[in-house]
Write an enzyme that holds these catalytic residues in place. Structure first.
Site, PDB file in Angstrom:
ATOM      1  N   TYR A  52      30.079  36.691  39.107  1.00  8.02           N
ATOM      2  CA  TYR A  52      31.273  37.586  38.174  1.00  8.02           C
ATOM      3  C   TYR A  52      29.778  38.716  38.486  1.00  8.02           C
ATOM      4  O   TYR A  52      28.704  38.209  37.775  1.00  8.02           O
ATOM      5  CB  TYR A  52      30.588  36.703  36.852  1.00  8.02           C
ATOM      6  CG  TYR A  52      31.534  35.520  36.727  1.00  8.02           C
ATOM      7  CD1 TYR A  52      32.831  35.287  37.722  1.00  8.02           C
ATOM      8  CD2 TYR A  52      32.065  34.790  35.954  1.00  8.02           C
ATOM      9  CE1 TYR A  52      33.888  33.887  37.552  1.00  8.02           C
ATOM     10  CE2 TYR A  52      32.327  33.666  35.624  1.00  8.02           C
ATOM     11  CZ  TYR A  52      33.812  32.811  36.924  1.00  8.02           C
ATOM     12  OH  TYR A  52      34.655  32.022  36.593  1.00  8.02           O
ATOM     13  N   SER A 220      41.230  29.901  31.794  1.00  8.28           N
ATOM     14  CA  SER A 220      43.006  30.858  31.166  1.00  8.28           C
ATOM     15  C   SER A 220      43.450  30.740  30.054  1.00  8.28           C
ATOM     16  O   SER A 220      45.002  30.619  30.478  1.00  8.28           O
ATOM     17  CB  SER A 220      43.698  30.981  32.589  1.00  8.28           C
ATOM     18  OG  SER A 220      42.790  32.455  33.141  1.00  8.28           O
ATOM     19  N   PRO A 221      43.008  29.679  29.228  1.00  6.89           N
ATOM     20  CA  PRO A 221      44.470  29.139  28.003  1.00  6.89           C
ATOM     21  C   PRO A 221      45.057  29.801  27.482  1.00  6.89           C
ATOM     22  O   PRO A 221      46.101  29.548  26.517  1.00  6.89           O
ATOM     23  CB  PRO A 221      43.252  28.540  26.886  1.00  6.89           C
ATOM     24  CG  PRO A 221      42.173  29.649  26.788  1.00  6.89           C
ATOM     25  CD  PRO A 221      41.948  29.808  28.659  1.00  6.89           C
ATOM     26  N   GLY A 225      50.217  32.924  33.569  1.00  5.18           N
ATOM     27  CA  GLY A 225      50.351  32.664  34.683  1.00  5.18           C
ATOM     28  C   GLY A 225      49.118  32.795  35.468  1.00  5.18           C
ATOM     29  O   GLY A 225      48.426  32.884  34.100  1.00  5.18           O
TER      30      GLY A 225
END
Length: 310
Positions: A52, A220-221, A225
């Site tokens: 990251y 990624s809640p 997609g």
């Protein structure tokens, strides 16, 4: 904020996690505000990864520079990082040498003596589990890492590691949202001929993790997609958003809380990993931690997202 003891550890963890993959270009005050907002809401679990930011460990270093945590403040947080992706390729590397080098880099960047949890970041097709075991043993015995997990791994991949690794695999980070829920949907429609939803793509990873005390961390809640935009407020999901908005009104919470509650309502006791850097959205999402969606409401959201309940 609902908390629980992370199985296989002595860690008391909240069921909502603050992901810090997008803080590279944030100012000190922006990072501090984000983290403090999360902490004030009960989110004391922080998710990092060596890849990251740029250069390598960029976001970990940005966090440490901004927060300047004292030893006592460090103890207030559960800090998790990930290793295994080599951005130069890109490719994956689960060799002992790479894992050890990555962890040492993360510790230096974060300004801490230990990671609470280390995850293997996506599967390495060339994994040699004996190498992983050697790295985990060294990291565990030295006190540099207290617990270990994986991300995006199948049951077979986890079993292969567990044949050699002596430490418990305590977490598996998987993509999950109301609109991206194959790990749930496949089981609901199992063996329904010609139904796309029923095709087994995850090899029963949800039930496997429940059976083996592995905590699923849902990333990624809010994504519709695979990084193709959020579903909340999107005109691509009018029926779903109508249900979300109605339930948000019923419970007196923002829409983000309903999206989080759909995951935290599941009896698998999953954690939700937030990727937003907007403090107000973090606070809004945190309200979903203990929100008691009913079974009919959970399934109504599920159906509105386009999944079939046979």
């Amino acid at each position: 904020m609902r908390t629980f003891t992370l199985p296989g550890t002595e860690i008391t963890a909240p069921n909502v996690v603050l992901g810090l993959m997008r803080i590279q270009d944030k100012s000190d005050e922006e990072v501090r505000t984000l983290v403090r907002t999360a902490r004030d809401a009960g989110i004391t679990f922080l998710d990092h990864a060596d890849v990251y930011g740029s250069p390598l460990h960029g976001c970990e270093r940005r966090f440490a520079e901004a927060m300047k945590l004292s030893p006592s403040e460090r103890e207030e947080f559960v800090i998790q990082s990930k290793a295994g992706i080599v951005p130069d390729g890109p490719y994956f590397d689960f060799s002992a040498e790479h894992i050890l080098e990555s962890v040492n880099g993360s510790l230096e960047a974060l300004g801490t003596d230990y990671l609470d949890i280390l995850l293997l970041h996506r599967p390495d097709a060339l994994v040699e589990p004996e190498e992983v075991a050697r790295a985990f043993d060294e990291l565990s015995s030295s006190g540099k890492v207290r617990a270990f997990g994986v991300s995006n791994h199948t049951p077979g991949q986890i079993d292969l590691l567990r044949r050699y690794v002596t430490q418990p695999i305590v977490a598996n980070q998987l993509q999950l949202s109301i609109t991206h829920a194959p790990i749930i949907a496949q089981g609901v429609a199992s063996n329904m001929q010609a139904l796309d939803q029923s095709i087994s793509r995850d090899y029963g990873i949800l039930d496997y993790c429940r059976l083996n005390d592995i905590t699923i961390q849902a990333w990624s809640p809010f994504q519709a997609g695979f990084f193709d935009g959020p579903f909340l407020g999107s005109d691509r999901y009018p029926e779903l958003n109508a249900v979300v908005d109605r339930l948000a009104g019923k419970y007196g919470v923002p829409a983000e809380a309903i999206a989080v509650a759909w995951i935290t309502r599941h009896p698998a006791r999953m954690q939700v990993v937030l990727g937003t850097t907007t403090p107000s959205r973090v606070a809004a999402a945190a309200l979903g931690s203990e929100l008691p969606l009913t079974r009919p409401e959970w399934y109504e959201l599920y159906r509105a997202a386009g999944y079939l309940v046979p």
